[in-house]
Write a protein that holds these residues in place. Structure first.
Motif, PDB file in Angstrom:
ATOM      1  N   GLN A 140      32.786   2.368  28.664  1.00 34.90           N
ATOM      2  CA  GLN A 140      33.417   3.530  28.030  1.00 34.90           C
ATOM      3  C   GLN A 140      33.202   3.490  26.524  1.00 34.90           C
ATOM      4  O   GLN A 140      33.488   2.493  25.870  1.00 34.90           O
ATOM      5  N   ALA A 141      32.675   4.584  25.982  1.00 37.00           N
ATOM      6  CA  ALA A 141      32.535   4.716  24.533  1.00 37.00           C
ATOM      7  C   ALA A 141      33.846   5.247  23.960  1.00 37.00           C
ATOM      8  O   ALA A 141      34.374   6.255  24.439  1.00 37.00           O
ATOM      9  N   LEU A 142      34.369   4.565  22.951  1.00 37.31           N
ATOM     10  CA  LEU A 142      35.621   4.972  22.318  1.00 37.31           C
ATOM     11  C   LEU A 142      35.338   5.569  20.941  1.00 37.31           C
ATOM     12  O   LEU A 142      34.194   5.877  20.610  1.00 37.31           O
ATOM     13  N   LYS A 143      36.349   5.686  20.112  1.00 38.16           N
ATOM     14  CA  LYS A 143      36.182   6.280  18.780  1.00 38.16           C
ATOM     15  C   LYS A 143      35.637   5.257  17.784  1.00 38.16           C
ATOM     16  O   LYS A 143      35.728   4.062  17.982  1.00 38.16           O
ATOM     17  N   ASN A 144      35.077   5.784  16.689  1.00 41.26           N
ATOM     18  CA  ASN A 144      34.639   4.980  15.543  1.00 41.26           C
ATOM     19  C   ASN A 144      33.643   3.887  15.911  1.00 41.26           C
ATOM     20  O   ASN A 144      33.688   2.778  15.378  1.00 41.26           O
TER      21      ASN A 144
ATOM     22  N   ASN B 265      31.517  -1.235  16.029  1.00 44.16           N
ATOM     23  CA  ASN B 265      30.427  -0.673  15.216  1.00 44.16           C
ATOM     24  C   ASN B 265      29.141  -0.616  16.038  1.00 44.16           C
ATOM     25  O   ASN B 265      28.092  -1.111  15.640  1.00 44.16           O
TER      26      ASN B 265
ATOM     27  N   THR C 251      27.130   1.849  17.164  1.00 41.69           N
ATOM     28  CA  THR C 251      26.188   2.970  17.175  1.00 41.69           C
ATOM     29  C   THR C 251      25.241   2.874  15.985  1.00 41.69           C
ATOM     30  O   THR C 251      25.677   2.987  14.858  1.00 41.69           O
TER      31      THR C 251
END
Length: 593
Positions: free
Chosen positions: A518-522, A543, A545
């Protein structure tokens, strides 16, 4: 899962640390600890005789006679004379965290033994004054009748400044920890464990650690002389000053081994008592709830540094010496604002610097980028980030005036960057320069740029004859998910504080089947791994991305991996779970099947 058939997703070389079975079992039995923890202690070089002292560090066990430092008696006697005679004292400190903490530690201690002392701290403006001790500051101290000037975290290379101080009858005491150049400055006294005539002990101390020894020397002499009883002043508890010493030690990236480890371990406990009003205010404004090496190095430290980088360089020292909670809160707010501005500037410089890096540059095994308009207070941070990205010595420079460039360099632990800078300075290639093994600053004329690069290339070429800059990840042990639990992680945490010289152990989890991603925020991502033998663990990526680990996980749900990273405890709503902070993945190398 056979390791030999796996390849690193993040292009690391894996170093599975070996251990001695007999020594490991002796440590395990004597200390009654898990086998995994005993293995790590063995890998760190401990035996059953000394492992316990590592698990329970105490400052008093690691101290030595402060007067074994060269010039310590001369320095402490002169400062005691100033204490007894109520002399006006000048303190000159560097504009980074080590400089701010060194200045503050000395100020706070001197005030505790004589509250009437008139002490002025001067932290130089990075833009206007540059790095290091300068004659203008010494002259200003003299005009203010400060005939004793103490330089902290700088001064070892200030030959002309020391001569100037002597000429105008200022007693200059230098307390430093940087490498000595060709000769010692002609100061009243120079206390530095890296002096060439030193016995080599405590060469790993930050400047604030050296200042702490000076305070011990002064305190022990005053006690012998019955000063505290005669003056009706309560003898200060030096242990209570270790909050500031720990902050400077962590932020100056010195090894967290031996005495440094004891200092930080004890200092973190002092910080949690919230006795220093400035540290408390900064912790509150930055929402740093519990002290840790991470909170000092990545939350509090950058904010203190931000004043020296883009704002008022004196704010950090003012904060750490403050006795008024309202004023401390105002200082903390300023530093917090400076840090937010610093982050914005840093992002822009980083993008521009990355765009200059070419394949040809990488082939030379170092990175050198420059600009005419980068903020010179930020380039050091950017150099660190680029060094981490490419694992190569990195030099970043910006023009400070026509034809003159100022720069910062960062390197890995193996390559001595500071020596490269000193060599180039002594050859006349650089106008100014100095620093540590892993970090340095320099100034040069643009016409000498190619000569500077050639000097760098020569030193790197000599280094690469026997070594390389390959990214290596050290793995303490291979574990099954079922073996990882809260109790084990808590025992591993007893090895902290972690940092340079005492890295947090990394583990490889075998046959970790990816159940969910799952990709989360920030830029944060989360993966869930399970094992055929039972149990599950959360894998966290920060971090991420862009990130090879993230990209691999997104495409391979249901497959088995070797998950590599630090195992930690995650706590949410009072519930504790296990997690691994992913640093690499081992995936089946089809070329070997």
């Amino acid at each position: 899962m056979e390791i030999k058939n796996l390849k690193s997703v993040a292009d690391f070389e894996w170093d599975f640390k070996s251990f001695d079975d007999e020594n490991t079992n002796k440590i395990k039995e004597k200390l009654n600890i898990p086998l995994t923890l005993a293995k790590i202690l063995d890998q760190k070089g401990f035996s059953e005789e000394n492992a316990e002292s590592f698990l329970n560090p105490k400052v008093k066990n690691d101290l030595k006679d402060p007067f074994s430092f060269k010039d310590m008696k001369k320095a402490s006697d002169r400062i005691i004379k100033a204490i007894r005679n109520n002399e006006k004292i000048g303190i000159f400190g560097d504009y980074d965290v080590d400089g701010a903490t060194s200045s503050s530690l000395l100020y706070n201690y001197l005030k505790s033994v004589n509250p009437e002392l008139d002490i002025d701290i001067h932290i130089p403006d990075r833009e206007k004054e540059g790095y290091g001790l300068n004659t203008q500051a010494i002259e200003k101290f003299k005009k203010d009748d400060r005939n004793l000037v103490i330089s902290v975290d700088c001064g070892i290379a200030s030959l002309k400044e020391a001569d100037f101080a002597k000429e105008i009858n200022v007693d200059l005491i230098i307390i430093d920890h940087h490498n000595q150049a060709s000769q010692l400055p002609n100061s009243y006294a120079t206390v530095n464990p890296k002096r060439e005539d030193s016995d080599g002990d405590f060469h790993y101390l930050a400047a604030v650690g050296v200042v702490f020894f000076v305070c011990i020397a002064i305190n022990s002499t005053l006690k012998k002389e019955n000063y505290f009883n005669e003056s009706k002043i309560e003898e200060p508890n030096l242990i209570n000053l270790l909050d500031i010493v720990a902050l400077g030690t962590v932020c100056d990236s010195v090894p967290l081994t031996d005495l440094n480890r004891s200092i930080v371990s004890t200092g973190l406990k002092i910080i949690d008592k919230e006795e220093n009003i400035g540290i408390k205010a900064l912790s509150e404004i930055s929402q740093s709830k519990k002290s840790s090496v991470y909170s000092l190095g990545f939350i509090l430290g950058p904010r203190i540094n931000a004043g020296g980088r883009i704002g008022d360089s004196s704010i950090g020292a003012k904060l750490l010496t403050c006795t008024n909670p309202i004023i401390a809160e105002n200082h903390a707010k300023k530093l917090n604002d400076y840090n937010a501005e610093r982050k914005s500037i840093e992002g822009n410089i980083f993008e521009e610097a990355i765009s200059q890096i070419t394949p040809e540059m990488l082939e030379k095994q170092y990175i050198f980028v420059k600009s005419k308009n980068w903020h010179k207070g930020i380039i050091g941070i950017v150099a660190s980030k680029i060094k981490e990205m490419y694992n190569l010595p990195t030099f970043i420079a910006t023009e400070i005036k026509d034809g003159i460039l100022n720069g910062s360099g960062r390197s890995s632990k193996d390559y001595n960057l500071g020596q490269t800078i000193i060599n180039a300075k002594e050859k006349g290639i650089l106008k100014e320069g100095g620093g540590h093994k892993m970090a340095a600053g320099f100034t040069f004329e643009e016409k000498n740029e190619e000569d500077f690069k050639k000097a760098i290339e020569t030193d790197i070429s000599n280094f690469l004859e026997n070594k390389n800059f390959k990214k290596v990840i050290n793995i303490s042990s291979i574990l099954d998910i079922k073996a990882i639990n809260i109790k084990l992680i808590e025992r591993i945490e007893s090895l902290s504080p972690f940092g340079i010289g005492n890295p947090e152990p990394k583990f490889a989890i075998s046959n970790a089947r990816l159940m969910n991603f799952q990709a989360l925020k920030n830029g944060v991502a989360k993966a869930i791994f399970s094992s055929d033998s039972g149990g599950s663990i959360t894998g966290m990526i920060f971090n991420s991305t862009p990130c090879k680990i993230r990209e691999t996980l997104e495409k391979n749900i249901g497959k088995n991996f070797l998950a590599i990273g630090k195992i930690q405890i995650s706590e949410f709503n009072g519930r504790k779970t296990t997690q691994i902070i992913l640093e690499d993945l081992g995936i089946l190398d089809n070329s070997k099947t």
